[in-house]
Write an enzyme that holds these catalytic residues in place. Structure first.
Site, PDB file in Angstrom:
ATOM      1  N   HIS A  77     -54.441  13.153  85.362  1.00  0.00           N
ATOM      2  CA  HIS A  77     -53.349  14.028  85.786  1.00  0.00           C
ATOM      3  C   HIS A  77     -53.574  15.504  85.482  1.00  0.00           C
ATOM      4  O   HIS A  77     -52.791  16.342  85.882  1.00  0.00           O
ATOM      5  CB  HIS A  77     -52.018  13.582  85.164  1.00  0.00           C
ATOM      6  CG  HIS A  77     -51.899  13.949  83.714  1.00  0.00           C
ATOM      7  ND1 HIS A  77     -52.538  13.255  82.723  1.00  0.00           N
ATOM      8  CD2 HIS A  77     -51.249  14.961  83.091  1.00  0.00           C
ATOM      9  CE1 HIS A  77     -52.274  13.805  81.555  1.00  0.00           C
ATOM     10  NE2 HIS A  77     -51.492  14.840  81.738  1.00  0.00           N
TER      11      HIS A  77
HETATM   12  C1  UD1 Z   1     -47.075  17.735  81.583  1.00  0.00           C
HETATM   13  C2  UD1 Z   1     -47.756  18.548  80.483  1.00  0.00           C
HETATM   14  C3  UD1 Z   1     -49.069  17.883  80.083  1.00  0.00           C
HETATM   15  C4  UD1 Z   1     -48.832  16.416  79.715  1.00  0.00           C
HETATM   16  C5  UD1 Z   1     -48.099  15.721  80.861  1.00  0.00           C
HETATM   17  C6  UD1 Z   1     -47.792  14.284  80.516  1.00  0.00           C
HETATM   18  C7  UD1 Z   1     -47.432  20.987  80.538  1.00  0.00           C
HETATM   19  C8  UD1 Z   1     -48.084  22.273  80.822  1.00  0.00           C
HETATM   20  N1  UD1 Z   1     -48.093  19.888  80.929  1.00  0.00           N
HETATM   21  O1  UD1 Z   1     -47.942  17.766  82.701  1.00  0.00           O
HETATM   22  O2  UD1 Z   1     -49.623  18.546  78.973  1.00  0.00           O
HETATM   23  O3  UD1 Z   1     -50.084  15.802  79.479  1.00  0.00           O
HETATM   24  O4  UD1 Z   1     -46.867  16.419  81.122  1.00  0.00           O
HETATM   25  O5  UD1 Z   1     -47.401  13.574  81.659  1.00  0.00           O
HETATM   26  O6  UD1 Z   1     -46.345  20.964  79.985  1.00  0.00           O
HETATM   27  N2  UD1 Z   1     -43.188  15.466  88.649  1.00  0.00           N
HETATM   28  C9  UD1 Z   1     -42.399  14.499  89.228  1.00  0.00           C
HETATM   29  N3  UD1 Z   1     -41.490  13.847  88.431  1.00  0.00           N
HETATM   30  C10 UD1 Z   1     -41.353  14.115  87.115  1.00  0.00           C
HETATM   31  C11 UD1 Z   1     -42.159  15.120  86.540  1.00  0.00           C
HETATM   32  C12 UD1 Z   1     -43.075  15.770  87.320  1.00  0.00           C
HETATM   33  O7  UD1 Z   1     -42.492  14.211  90.413  1.00  0.00           O
HETATM   34  O8  UD1 Z   1     -40.510  13.483  86.455  1.00  0.00           O
HETATM   35  C13 UD1 Z   1     -44.199  16.147  89.482  1.00  0.00           C
HETATM   36  C14 UD1 Z   1     -43.706  17.455  90.027  1.00  0.00           C
HETATM   37  O9  UD1 Z   1     -44.208  17.584  91.320  1.00  0.00           O
HETATM   38  C15 UD1 Z   1     -44.382  18.478  89.139  1.00  0.00           C
HETATM   39  C16 UD1 Z   1     -45.671  17.776  88.735  1.00  0.00           C
HETATM   40  O10 UD1 Z   1     -45.349  16.381  88.706  1.00  0.00           O
HETATM   41  O11 UD1 Z   1     -44.596  19.699  89.757  1.00  0.00           O
HETATM   42  C17 UD1 Z   1     -46.192  18.192  87.397  1.00  0.00           C
HETATM   43  O12 UD1 Z   1     -45.189  18.058  86.377  1.00  0.00           O
HETATM   44  P1  UD1 Z   1     -45.188  19.043  85.092  1.00  0.00           P
HETATM   45  O13 UD1 Z   1     -44.153  18.615  84.133  1.00  0.00           O
HETATM   46  O14 UD1 Z   1     -45.217  20.440  85.528  1.00  0.00           O
HETATM   47  O15 UD1 Z   1     -46.604  18.802  84.444  1.00  0.00           O
HETATM   48  P2  UD1 Z   1     -47.405  17.448  84.168  1.00  0.00           P
HETATM   49  O16 UD1 Z   1     -48.590  17.439  85.063  1.00  0.00           O
HETATM   50  O17 UD1 Z   1     -46.536  16.241  84.143  1.00  0.00           O
END
Ligand code: UD1
Length: 357
Positions: A201
Site C-alpha cells: 500500500h
Molecule cells: C495510512 C498511513 C500509513 C499507514 C496506512 C495503514 C499516512 C501518511 N499514511 O496510509 O503510514 O501504513 O495508513 O493502512 O498517514 N481510503 C479509503 N477508505 C479508508 C481510508 C482510505 O478508501 O477508510 C483510500 C482513500 O482513497 C485515500 C487512500 O485510501 O485517499 C489513502 O488513505 P490515507 O489514509 O491517506 O493513507 P493510507 O495509504 O491508508
C-alpha cells in the site's frame, strides 16, 4: 488525571487497544478516545474497534481522505476545538501516520503534554511521509515510548533528553499475543496447503504504475509455485485499475478486500511466506517466525532484520524470486524475537503514565 488517545488509521487502533486496557486498571485515570476519521471504511476502522474491544470513540473528527496537507490541517483545527472544550492532562499518539503528527502539533501549541507510543523508529528516508511524521512527533513529545533500543539510540542522536525516553517494548505485539488464540479460531475452513500472503500500500510501490506492473508480473510467476492471497488496500485497488497486468485473471492469485485484524493475523500464522511493504507486518512476522520479504529500500524497524525473520528486497525483483526459492528449498533459517516483545509493553507504559499523576 485525564488522558486522551488520538487514533486515525488501522495500525493506530492495534497499538492503542492494549494501552487503553492497561490504563483502565489505574482508577485515578480517566480516558477518552478521539478518532480523527483518517480511515473511515467499515473494514478499515469499525471492525478493528469491535475485534480489539476498544470502546467507541468519544469523538470522531471525520476528516476523511485528501492531500496530506489538507488531512493534517483538518485534523489540527478540529482537534484544537475538542481540546478547547476539555483539556487533557496528557495526550497519547501512536506510530507515524498523519493523525499522529497533527495531534502532536496541536498539543504542543496548547501546552498539553504528549506521549508518543512507538517513538524513535527511523528509516532515514525523508522521502517517506511517515519519516517526517516520526521525526516531528518525537521532537514535540514529552514522553517517548520506544519499542526497541535502536529507537533510544536514534532519539539520543537527535538530542532528546534521556529522562524522556522509556524503552517499553512493542505494543503491537501485545495485541498479537492477546489475540492469537482467537485468530487461530478465525481461520477459514479451507486454506491452500502452501500460500504466500501479500500486502502492498505504500505510495512508493503502488503509485508508480510501471513498477507496480513489474511487481504483479513477479507475483504471477510466484503463483505458479504457490497460491497467493492478496488483501488489497483501497489505495492499491485504485492503482491496480491503471496497470497493464490483470492479476485478477490468474486463478492462483486471490485479490481480497482489506481484512479484519483477526482474520489477517490468522493468515499470517499459516503463511509459508509474507511479501509486504507494511511496517507492522514486518514486526508481526518476526514474532511469528514467518519469512517476510519487504519490498522497500529501507526499514525503520531494523531489529526485524538483525534479529527477526525479515529481509529487505528493495526494488530487486530477481532477489525476491531468489529468496522465495531459498525458503522453498528449506535453506532459510529463522530469527529470534527482540527483547521486550513479550505482550507487556502497554503495562510498562501505564506504569510510567500513572506515576505522573
Ligand atoms: C495510512 C498511513 C500509513 C499507514 C496506512 C495503514 C499516512 C501518511 N499514511 O496510509 O503510514 O501504513 O495508513 O493502512 O498517514 N481510503 C479509503 N477508505 C479508508 C481510508 C482510505 O478508501 O477508510 C483510500 C482513500 O482513497 C485515500 C487512500 O485510501 O485517499 C489513502 O488513505 P490515507 O489514509 O491517506 O493513507 P493510507 O495509504 O491508508
Amino acid at each position: 488525571m485525564f488522558i486522551s488517545h488520538i487514533v486515525g488509521a488501522r495500525p493506530n487502533f492495534v497499538k492503542a487497544a492494549p494501552v487503553h486496557r492497561a490504563l483502565s486498571k489505574h482508577t485515578h485515570i480517566q480516558q477518552s478516545i478521539v478518532h480523527t476519521g483518517q480511515h473511515y471504511d467499515a473494514n478499515m476502522s469499525d471492525v478493528f474497534f469491535r475485534q480489539l474491544a476498544i470502546p467507541e470513540p468519544d469523538v470522531n473528527l471525520q476528516v476523511g481522505s485528501g492531500s496530506h496537507a489538507h488531512q493534517t490541517a483538518r485534523i489540527m483545527s478540529r482537534l484544537d476545538e475538542v481540546f478547547q472544550q476539555r483539556r487533557p492532562d496528557l495526550v497519547l499518539v501512536y506510530g507515524d501516520v498523519n493523525s499522529t503528527v497533527a495531534a502532536a502539533l496541536v498539543c504542543s501549541k496548547l501546552g498539553i503534554r504528549i506521549g508518543h507510543v512507538e517513538a524513535g523508529l527511523r528509516s532515514f528516508d525523508r522521502g517517506m511521509p511517515e519519516e517526517i511524521n516520526r521525526v516531528l512527533t518525537d521532537q514535540l513529545s514529552d514522553l517517548l515510548f520506544t519499542p526497541s533500543s535502536d529507537g533510544n539510540d536514534n532519539l539520543r542522536k537527535e538530542g532528546i533528553p534521556e529522562h524522556r525516553i522509556h524503552l517499553v517494548g512493542n505494543v503491537m505485539i501485545d495485541t498479537l499475543v492477546t489475540m492469537l488464540p482467537l485468530a487461530r479460531q478465525s481461520l477459514p475452513a479451507s486454506l491452500p496447503k502452501r500460500f504466500a500472503l501479500v500486502t502492498l500500500h505504500r505510495p512508493s510501490n503502488v503509485d508508480d504504475l510501471p513498477w507496480l506492473s513489474n511487481m504483479l508480473r513477479t507475483l504471477a510467476k510466484l503463483s505458479e509455485k504457490m497460491e497467493i492471497l492478496f488483501p488489497v488496500h483501497p489505495r492499491t485497488r485504485q492503482a491496480l485499475l491503471g496497470t497493464d497486468v490483470n492479476v485478477g485473471n490468474s486463478s492462483n492469485i486471490r485479490l481480497l478486500d482489506p481484512m479484519p485484524y483477526l482474520e489477517f493475523l490468522g493468515l499470517q500464522t499459516q503463511a509459508h511466506i509474507v511479501i509486504t511493504d507494511s511496517g507492522g507486518i514486518q514486526e508481526e512476522t518476526t514474532y511469528l517466525g514467518v519469512p517476510c520479504f519487504t519490498v522497500r529500500e529501507n526499514t525503520e524497524r531494523p531489529v526485524t532484520i538483525t534479529s527477526g525473520s525479515n529481509t529487505l528486497v528493495g526494488r530487486d525483483l530477481q532477489r525476491l524470486e531468489h529468496e522465495v526459492q531459498r525458503v522453498l528449498s528449506g535453506a532459510w533459517t529463522n530469527g529470534k524475537r527482540p527483547a521486550l516483545w513479550d505482550g507487556h509493553a502497554a503495562e510498562r507504559i501505564a506504569a510510567v503514565v500513572s506515576a505522573l499523576a
